[in-house]
Write a protein that holds these residues in place. Sequence first.
Motif, mmCIF file in Angstrom:
data_model
loop_
_atom_site.group_PDB
_atom_site.id
_atom_site.type_symbol
_atom_site.label_atom_id
_atom_site.label_comp_id
_atom_site.label_asym_id
_atom_site.label_seq_id
_atom_site.Cartn_x
_atom_site.Cartn_y
_atom_site.Cartn_z
ATOM 1 N N ALA A 188 14.006 50.743 41.587
ATOM 2 C CA ALA A 188 14.926 51.881 41.574
ATOM 3 C C ALA A 188 15.185 52.386 42.981
ATOM 4 O O ALA A 188 16.325 52.704 43.352
ATOM 5 C CB ALA A 188 14.356 52.996 40.694
ATOM 6 N N ARG A 189 14.144 52.458 43.822
ATOM 7 C CA ARG A 189 14.321 52.936 45.191
ATOM 8 C C ARG A 189 15.134 51.949 46.026
ATOM 9 O O ARG A 189 15.927 52.354 46.879
ATOM 10 C CB ARG A 189 12.954 53.177 45.838
ATOM 11 N N VAL A 190 14.936 50.641 45.777
ATOM 12 C CA VAL A 190 15.723 49.641 46.500
ATOM 13 C C VAL A 190 17.196 49.756 46.128
ATOM 14 O O VAL A 190 18.085 49.685 46.989
ATOM 15 C CB VAL A 190 15.180 48.221 46.202
ATOM 16 N N ILE A 191 17.475 49.944 44.838
ATOM 17 C CA ILE A 191 18.867 50.122 44.403
ATOM 18 C C ILE A 191 19.471 51.353 45.050
ATOM 19 O O ILE A 191 20.632 51.338 45.496
ATOM 20 C CB ILE A 191 18.946 50.207 42.861
ATOM 21 N N GLN A 192 18.700 52.437 45.123
ATOM 22 C CA GLN A 192 19.192 53.646 45.799
ATOM 23 C C GLN A 192 19.510 53.363 47.267
ATOM 24 O O GLN A 192 20.532 53.824 47.785
ATOM 25 C CB GLN A 192 18.143 54.756 45.688
ATOM 26 N N SER A 193 18.645 52.619 47.935
ATOM 27 C CA SER A 193 18.887 52.292 49.348
ATOM 28 C C SER A 193 20.126 51.425 49.500
ATOM 29 O O SER A 193 20.937 51.625 50.416
ATOM 30 C CB SER A 193 17.669 51.572 49.934
ATOM 31 N N PHE A 194 20.296 50.440 48.606
ATOM 32 C CA PHE A 194 21.490 49.597 48.638
ATOM 33 C C PHE A 194 22.754 50.436 48.483
ATOM 34 O O PHE A 194 23.727 50.267 49.229
ATOM 35 C CB PHE A 194 21.429 48.550 47.520
ATOM 36 N N LEU A 195 22.759 51.322 47.491
ATOM 37 C CA LEU A 195 23.952 52.133 47.222
ATOM 38 C C LEU A 195 24.255 53.062 48.398
ATOM 39 O O LEU A 195 25.421 53.227 48.791
ATOM 40 C CB LEU A 195 23.753 52.952 45.949
ATOM 41 N N PHE A 196 23.212 53.683 48.952
ATOM 42 C CA PHE A 196 23.416 54.603 50.066
ATOM 43 C C PHE A 196 24.037 53.881 51.257
ATOM 44 O O PHE A 196 25.025 54.354 51.848
ATOM 45 C CB PHE A 196 22.077 55.234 50.455
ATOM 46 N N MET A 197 23.489 52.718 51.610
ATOM 47 C CA MET A 197 24.010 51.991 52.756
ATOM 48 C C MET A 197 25.371 51.354 52.457
ATOM 49 O O MET A 197 26.193 51.200 53.372
ATOM 50 C CB MET A 197 23.014 50.918 53.195
ATOM 51 N N SER A 198 25.625 50.998 51.212
ATOM 52 C CA SER A 198 26.957 50.501 50.855
ATOM 53 C C SER A 198 28.002 51.584 51.093
ATOM 54 O O SER A 198 29.100 51.308 51.599
ATOM 55 C CB SER A 198 26.988 50.047 49.394
ATOM 56 N N GLY A 199 27.668 52.811 50.729
ATOM 57 C CA GLY A 199 28.591 53.911 50.972
ATOM 58 C C GLY A 199 28.849 54.130 52.450
ATOM 59 O O GLY A 199 30.005 54.294 52.884
ATOM 60 N N ILE A 200 27.794 54.112 53.256
ATOM 61 C CA ILE A 200 27.941 54.314 54.700
ATOM 62 C C ILE A 200 28.754 53.183 55.324
ATOM 63 O O ILE A 200 29.698 53.414 56.098
ATOM 64 C CB ILE A 200 26.567 54.425 55.373
ATOM 65 N N ASN A 201 28.399 51.940 55.024
ATOM 66 C CA ASN A 201 29.073 50.798 55.642
ATOM 67 C C ASN A 201 30.523 50.658 55.183
ATOM 68 O O ASN A 201 31.396 50.270 55.967
ATOM 69 C CB ASN A 201 28.309 49.507 55.329
ATOM 70 N N THR A 202 30.782 50.965 53.929
ATOM 71 C CA THR A 202 32.169 50.926 53.434
ATOM 72 C C THR A 202 33.023 51.958 54.148
ATOM 73 O O THR A 202 34.168 51.690 54.536
ATOM 74 C CB THR A 202 32.210 51.162 51.918
ATOM 75 N N LEU A 203 32.458 53.142 54.341
ATOM 76 C CA LEU A 203 33.198 54.194 55.045
ATOM 77 C C LEU A 203 33.486 53.781 56.483
ATOM 78 O O LEU A 203 34.591 53.994 57.004
ATOM 79 C CB LEU A 203 32.391 55.489 55.002
ATOM 80 N N LEU A 204 32.516 53.155 57.135
ATOM 81 C CA LEU A 204 32.724 52.704 58.516
ATOM 82 C C LEU A 204 33.809 51.629 58.589
ATOM 83 O O LEU A 204 34.685 51.671 59.462
ATOM 84 C CB LEU A 204 31.409 52.157 59.086
ATOM 85 N N GLN A 205 33.773 50.673 57.672
ATOM 86 C CA GLN A 205 34.758 49.582 57.704
ATOM 87 C C GLN A 205 36.168 50.077 57.405
ATOM 88 O O GLN A 205 37.137 49.614 58.014
ATOM 89 C CB GLN A 205 34.376 48.497 56.688
ATOM 90 N N THR A 206 36.316 51.005 56.484
ATOM 91 C CA THR A 206 37.661 51.491 56.148
ATOM 92 C C THR A 206 38.206 52.457 57.193
ATOM 93 O O THR A 206 39.424 52.668 57.264
ATOM 94 C CB THR A 206 37.651 52.196 54.770
ATOM 95 N N LEU A 207 37.329 53.029 58.018
ATOM 96 C CA LEU A 207 37.783 53.958 59.056
ATOM 97 C C LEU A 207 38.025 53.263 60.390
ATOM 98 O O LEU A 207 39.088 53.429 60.999
ATOM 99 C CB LEU A 207 36.758 55.087 59.241
ATOM 100 N N ILE A 208 37.061 52.454 60.847
ATOM 101 C CA ILE A 208 37.178 51.863 62.182
ATOM 102 C C ILE A 208 36.903 50.363 62.179
ATOM 103 O O ILE A 208 36.804 49.758 63.252
ATOM 104 C CB ILE A 208 36.229 52.564 63.182
ATOM 105 N N GLY A 209 36.778 49.746 60.995
ATOM 106 C CA GLY A 209 36.573 48.302 60.907
ATOM 107 C C GLY A 209 37.900 47.594 60.683
ATOM 108 O O GLY A 209 38.827 47.721 61.473
ATOM 109 N N THR A 210 37.993 46.863 59.607
ATOM 110 C CA THR A 210 39.269 46.204 59.298
ATOM 111 C C THR A 210 40.315 47.191 58.833
ATOM 112 O O THR A 210 41.505 46.916 58.877
ATOM 113 C CB THR A 210 39.089 45.146 58.202
ATOM 114 N N ARG A 211 39.877 48.353 58.309
ATOM 115 C CA ARG A 211 40.770 49.365 57.717
ATOM 116 C C ARG A 211 41.369 48.861 56.404
ATOM 117 O O ARG A 211 42.282 49.483 55.863
ATOM 118 C CB ARG A 211 41.891 49.751 58.682
ATOM 119 N N LEU A 212 40.868 47.780 55.870
ATOM 120 C CA LEU A 212 41.306 47.279 54.572
ATOM 121 C C LEU A 212 40.474 47.932 53.469
ATOM 122 O O LEU A 212 39.351 48.387 53.713
ATOM 123 C CB LEU A 212 41.140 45.756 54.503
ATOM 124 N N PRO A 213 40.971 47.963 52.235
ATOM 125 C CA PRO A 213 40.219 48.576 51.128
ATOM 126 C C PRO A 213 39.118 47.659 50.607
ATOM 127 O O PRO A 213 39.171 47.155 49.486
ATOM 128 C CB PRO A 213 41.303 48.828 50.073
#
Length: 557
Positions: free
Chosen positions: A91-116
Amino acid sequence: MGETNQPPPPPVAAPPPMMPMQPMMAPAVGAGSIHPPHEQFHHLAYCVHSNPSWVQVAALAFLHYLVMLGSTVMLASIIVPAMGGNAGDKARVIQSFLFMSGINTLLQTLIGTRLPTIMNASFAFVVPVLSIAREMDANDFTNNHQRFVHTMRTTQGALIVASILNMILGFSTIWGAYAKKFSPVIMTPVVCVVGLGLFEIGFPQVGKCVEIGLPMLILAVIVQQYVPHYFSHIHERITFLFERYSLLLCIGIVWAFAAILTAAGAYNHVSPKTQQHCRTDRSFLMSSAPWIKIPYPFQWGTPIFTAGHSFGMMGAVLVGAFESTGAHFATARLAGATPPPGHVLSRSVGLQGIGMFLEGIFGAPAGSSVSVENIGLLGLTKVGSRRVIQISTGFMIFFSIFGKFGAFFASIPLPIFAAIYCILFGIVAAVGVSFMQFANKNSMRNIYIIGLSLFLGISVPQYFNEYTSSAGRGPARTNAGWFNDIINTVFASGPTVALIVASVLDNTLEARGYDSDRGLSWFMPFLRRHKGYSDPRNEEFYSFPIRVHDFVPSRFL
């Protein structure tokens, strides 16, 4: 009787000379049998920078969260038990995955490829993580939890070091220079294998609980594709709701059906494996997940750095860059954007390295790459809006912090997710086929390159995976464990194999003088910014949201 003088027979005319076969001429463009190439799909409701209403954005964002959740739980279910973890650790690993997925997705859509694109934990890291777990002898620890924590710390250290490779490849623009060699002939097999290469988490997972998975697959096809056409004459709003939000309805119906079967005792006398896949109360995530838990740096302890494990992890980091590159081209097609230029892909890979560095710090045991299932969802809903993906990061971060709520949805039986993936992965694979319209489809050179790349992209990983399943480790067995991990990881990735094979063949096999056949006349204006090759629409899709020219070198902009 006397002989009668008969006139001689007329000479037989010689047959006319055989005329050479003339090639069949295609009817003029515009005739009913011709479909000229189109740079963008015409049935998209919203592209990258257009946005539906906020209510629609919220509903679609939640659907994207649900779709990526399934593969997150699948990955955690593979690596956590092998590391010695229990349901609470999972459960804690899944929480860590989800948290970092949110952070990394936000970074990519803002200053990465800017693709969805949604960044999610990648299955490419299974090989090096399991390799680390196998080296941890259970006899050296007092209990399994201690072994799990030690394995996590070792994995963290390896991921932190290995992430530097992607930062170098991206921010040095090496990856962008490589991307400028791409053509539609290369992207056709690569994007196809991006979808087809994940077939193991498709119907094979559906078959593990066919009474739940198969109804989900059939219901999703009927409700999303057939029902809207039958109700189109009643009200246009009904058609719209079924086309865009049918997956939410289908998930709810089949999940309730699975809960009824569980409560009725249908699985009381079956094998434990069947119960694990079919019952709605066998994940133990609800009981073990904390109510509130914010992932924080070094939550498992100080990372353990070892040279061998770090080098072995670099294979998975490199595979993440290969797979994400192919996925970005598929996303651009389904979101109505131009193909991503080389400099955009380069900064994306560099940022992906930063994301993996952060994942190592925050205790996620695997790095991230582009979530393929969410690319297919863009095509299924016909909404490629960047805002939808950015809002979905809110759901990821929220449910990663409030563990009980996140565990509720994570308890959905995995065959339900697998049925959805059968559709979504198929859409992505078909997008790869669409790239062939920009190249010469009648060229035997192109057919040879695409066919060989596509076949090897599926066949080589299948060999590595079957060997690993039977022998417990990959075919590479030298005395250098880190080298074994790199080889076993790279060649177990279909998109990586397809991209390597297609790139080599397309750029060496009669490459000169075949620019038109290869489709370069269509790709060049998008992939290259210099020497006269530039398309103004690139700025529309890939420019930064704010002026950063004073802070970022121009080669990344």
